[in-house]
Design an enzyme around this catalytic site. Structure first.
Site, PDB file in Angstrom:
ATOM      1  N   THR A 235      -2.908  -2.437  10.071  1.00 50.47           N
ATOM      2  CA  THR A 235      -2.885  -3.455   8.988  1.00 50.47           C
ATOM      3  C   THR A 235      -1.463  -3.823   8.682  1.00 50.47           C
ATOM      4  O   THR A 235      -0.715  -2.993   8.142  1.00 50.47           O
ATOM      5  CB  THR A 235      -3.572  -2.931   7.747  1.00 50.47           C
ATOM      6  OG1 THR A 235      -4.942  -2.809   8.080  1.00 50.47           O
ATOM      7  CG2 THR A 235      -3.458  -3.884   6.570  1.00 50.47           C
TER       8      THR A 235
ATOM      9  N   THR B 181       0.880  -1.183   0.000  1.00 50.30           N
ATOM     10  CA  THR B 181       0.000   0.000   0.000  1.00 50.30           C
ATOM     11  C   THR B 181       0.916   1.232   0.000  1.00 50.30           C
ATOM     12  O   THR B 181       1.391   1.627  -1.060  1.00 50.30           O
ATOM     13  CB  THR B 181      -0.974  -0.006   1.203  1.00 50.30           C
ATOM     14  OG1 THR B 181      -0.241  -0.159   2.415  1.00 50.30           O
ATOM     15  CG2 THR B 181      -1.995  -1.114   1.061  1.00 50.30           C
TER      16      THR B 181
ATOM     17  N   GLU C 215       5.881   4.549   7.989  1.00 45.67           N
ATOM     18  CA  GLU C 215       5.560   5.834   7.360  1.00 45.67           C
ATOM     19  C   GLU C 215       6.334   6.967   8.022  1.00 45.67           C
ATOM     20  O   GLU C 215       6.178   7.238   9.202  1.00 45.67           O
ATOM     21  CB  GLU C 215       4.058   6.108   7.430  1.00 45.67           C
ATOM     22  CG  GLU C 215       3.306   5.394   6.334  1.00 45.67           C
ATOM     23  CD  GLU C 215       1.827   5.799   6.237  1.00 45.67           C
ATOM     24  OE1 GLU C 215       1.492   6.927   6.571  1.00 45.67           O
ATOM     25  OE2 GLU C 215       1.041   4.933   5.816  1.00 45.67           O
TER      26      GLU C 215
ATOM     27  N   LYS D  43       3.800  -6.594   4.380  1.00 45.79           N
ATOM     28  CA  LYS D  43       3.603  -5.179   4.070  1.00 45.79           C
ATOM     29  C   LYS D  43       3.151  -4.478   5.343  1.00 45.79           C
ATOM     30  O   LYS D  43       2.638  -5.122   6.265  1.00 45.79           O
ATOM     31  CB  LYS D  43       2.580  -4.987   2.951  1.00 45.79           C
ATOM     32  CG  LYS D  43       1.197  -5.516   3.196  1.00 45.79           C
ATOM     33  CD  LYS D  43       0.256  -4.622   3.971  1.00 45.79           C
ATOM     34  CE  LYS D  43       0.157  -3.244   3.358  1.00 45.79           C
ATOM     35  NZ  LYS D  43      -0.651  -2.369   4.274  1.00 45.79           N
TER      36      LYS D  43
END
Lengths: 462, 462
Positions: free
Chosen positions: A241, A196, A331, A222
């Site tokens: 997630t 993603t 992130e 991921k």
């Protein structure tokens, strides 16, 4: 829907944040020799159309071609809001008593908070993938596929596109466009279909042997955002997630495979944090198809604890490798930080303290600011109840440089050290760093892996 | 020491962050009529020299002048690393069975992780302040002062400067420079001496009556960073730096005062979060000197539950006011967010969910980004174990605008609503906002107050 829109107004500010860019992660992805992958699997990643951008991979299909029955095990998020694919995979595992031969994974849409439609869609993915499998001793109707989804919450899947994508991989269809393969390229395509906001595909392989026989492990995962997994075996409630799958050509009894996975996940995926938030979809699946175990019985925790222990340790080490990739690609992360807690009276206490330090906003912002702030580490350490109460006069904190040079003590038995500021700055300026906390109470240890919090530099004393 | 230095390298970037400045908070501080303050207290705030900048107030002294014995109660942080002033105040309260007549507070240095020296310094502050009190029925040697410190961790106090500062306030000394007073100016000086990174002094007063008799409450607090208190009565372990004191001229039995404070703190200071990190110094103290209760017996929970209930509710409402000021002035906060959780089967469950939502980095960054992201709220809601398990099909989430206009449902009984994006944007763009979550299981509710997370706008999907 408001919750799904990216707030583009912020985009225009991004260009002003040129200071301290996120380090490139591309060196973390490199080719792997075909021979390193487990035998008896074919797989691929394709563009089914969940993601709008043409050609971007969003659907992975993984099939076991082994003549032996494959064992399967899973750890699912403990979030109370279980996404449909989580519920469906749990049911497949239960119905088949820990056997499964296929995986289907889509990115771009989480199929979470999607009600009845979401459940129907997840089951339809299972059925379409089942149809790709060779008949299993004539039992064509058996559900043998596990399913995972990741992406936005609250939207239903573009299910017809997904089903068409799965069906296109059938070697039996007249106009087959199957890209199923077993070499590095096929594995990499599958890994890319998991992504993603990840900046690189996360794919690793490992060879190990038990009693002279060689086996292989390969895994993909991921992460990037909403990463603070807390996953348990299928019986539990769900949380996070993060998606991952591990495939091996060893043969393992289903119950023993679950036991090894639960142990491995606690010490790997359940020991990482990016932003401290658990998702509704977190899932780690493992398949063991026995393709490299010709003539050998399945590894069984009860019958052969020694072989089981070897397998469990291999799986754990491998899972830690995969989990660390998620932290490295967190992130906005600019640092990879290992938090080691030693001297606890139980693993649970050590793990709790390591988790608390790893999720402290003030510790993570100090790391981003490259400030050797042991006060924040100590405040976090003391802020949670433990089964054995802390004794402040026994607690020590130090920084361990990643380059193997001498550790830097910050606090020794509760007393602040006179710290060499230049040396401290050197250590915290590196991308990799270890924070070590010794509680001084017992012999149990735990490790956690976290990243920094890339906040605005004018905040929280930075 | 490395941990104490501000990393000045970041300062130079600050000027580039001109987008979305922190809103001014100065309107939250205004003059209060002298008559609104409780009777029987003199107090001041002075510059003792803990803070380097000349003239900046860093020491507050508060004395009861009432002829009645003053009751005292406290809630202290549950952090395992208790700062010296916390330990000393606990001991004073224990030794005096809930009686005290003075408070001394310094900012600029937390006197935390300072070992034996720290304890000696805190006791010296108590002794010096005791010396300012009128003799208590001839028992001159009794320790009657409670002490609080806030500031950097791991440094010892400049104790001689502090003691000279305290002594300078003695009305008895030959060269008295006492600035002790009882009007607004004196209260404001004391409140200013509490401040660290606070942008305004936090001072409030409230008048209430019980059975026709008028009483007063006044309080001061400070916060800004390391704010996620979890405080309990003196018997517990310690956690959080939030400091606050509440002074009243009502008369209350010590045990009842503690009972009322514990209730009030749970619903106020223990229901706020700025950065999710608890400090080693968090303390809320209350003194009740009975100066306005001439001729009345002390309020007693056992003997007169009705009067006690009235007092407890007044104290709770007042404590919520003071606690909210800390959130409004949270480091870098641009929003003030109320998180209401209804429909729980217990207050503890409702409070847990409200706390989890209030500390979720992803919820807080979405608030900063003004994105009506109910998916993040839902994931946080489901991520913690509760005594009554959640039923996803009963959970509803809505935004309540601060201007009294209609609520905006985002999720109703587990089903996503079709959200009017323009309306959602309007609501989340306001400085004040309420997130309401209904668990649909019972009749218990809890509220939490939090702020946004002012991250870099290129992070976490903003």
């Amino acid at each position: 829907m408001a919750s799904l829109s990216k707030t583009s107004v912020w985009r225009r500010f991004s260009s002003t944040f040129t200071s301290k860019p996120t380090p490139s992660k591309t060196h973390l992805h490199a080719p792997i020799p075909d021979s390193a992958f487990p035998k008896g699997y074919v797989l691929t990643g394709i563009h089914a159309g969940v993601k709008k951008k043409p050609g971007v991979l969003d659907l992975a299909v993984i099939l076991s071609t082994s003549s032996r029955p494959a064992s399967a095990a899973a750890c699912f998020t403990r979030n109370a809001f279980k996404a449909a694919p989580v519920v469906v995979s749990q049911q497949v595992l239960e119905q088949n008593q820990g056997r499964a031969r296929a995986l289907v994974v889509n990115s771009g849409c989480a199929n979470a908070v999607t009600g009845k439609q979401g459940m129907e869609d997840a089951w339809a993915m299972v059925a379409a993938t089942d149809a790709l499998l060779e008949p299993n001793q004539g039992q064509k109707s058996q559900k043998e596929t596990l399913v995972m989804s990741t992406g936005v919450i609250g939207q239903t899947l573009p299910i017809s596109k997904i089903l068409a994508g799965i069906t296109s991989q059938s070697p039996k269809s007249v106009d087959s466009k199957s890209t199923l393969g077993s070499g590095f390229e096929a594995w990499e395509r599958a890994a890319r279909a998991f992504m993603t906001t990840d900046t690189f595909p996360k794919l690793r392989a490992r060879t190990f042997s038990i009693r002279g026989k060689e086996y292989h492990l390969a895994g993909m995962d991921k992460g990037a955002g909403m990463i603070h997994p807390n996953m348990g075996p299928p019986s539990g409630q769900l949380h996070a997630t993060l998606l991952g799958c591990i495939l091996t050509d060893a043969a393992v009894v289903p119950k023993s495979l679950q036991s090894a996975l639960t142990y491995a996940v606690d010490r790997s995926f359940n020991s990482i944090s990016v932003d401290g938030d658990m998702s509704t979809n977190d899932t780690i699946l493992v398949l063991a198809n026995g393709a490299a175990a010709e003539g050998s019985a399945e590894i069984d925790e009860q019958a052969d604890p020694e072989a089981f222990e070897l397998f469990k340790q291999e799986l754990t080490t491998f899972a830690i490798d995969l989990a660390q990739l998620v932290v490295r690609d967190g992130e906005g992360a600019t640092k990879f930080v290992t938090v080691s807690v030693d001297g606890a009276t139980s693993y649970a206490d050590a793990h709790k303290v390591a988790s608390r330090i790893s999720t402290s906003a003030l510790v993570k912002t100090a790391l981003f600011g490259e400030d050797a702030n042991w006060g924040r580490i100590l405040a976090a350490t003391g802020s949670i109840p433990l089964s054995a109460p802390l004794d402040p006069t026994r607690v020590s904190v130090s920084f361990i440089p990643a380059d193997g040079t001498a550790p830097l003590p910050l606090l020794v038995n509760g007393e602040p050290e006179k710290v060499d500021e230049v040396r401290a700055k050197e250590i915290v300026s590196a991308e990799d760093l270890e924070i070590r906390v010794d509680l001084g109470l017992g012999n149990e240890s735990a490790k956690y892996w976290t990243c920094d919090f890339r906040v605005r530099e004018d905040q929280w004393g930075l």
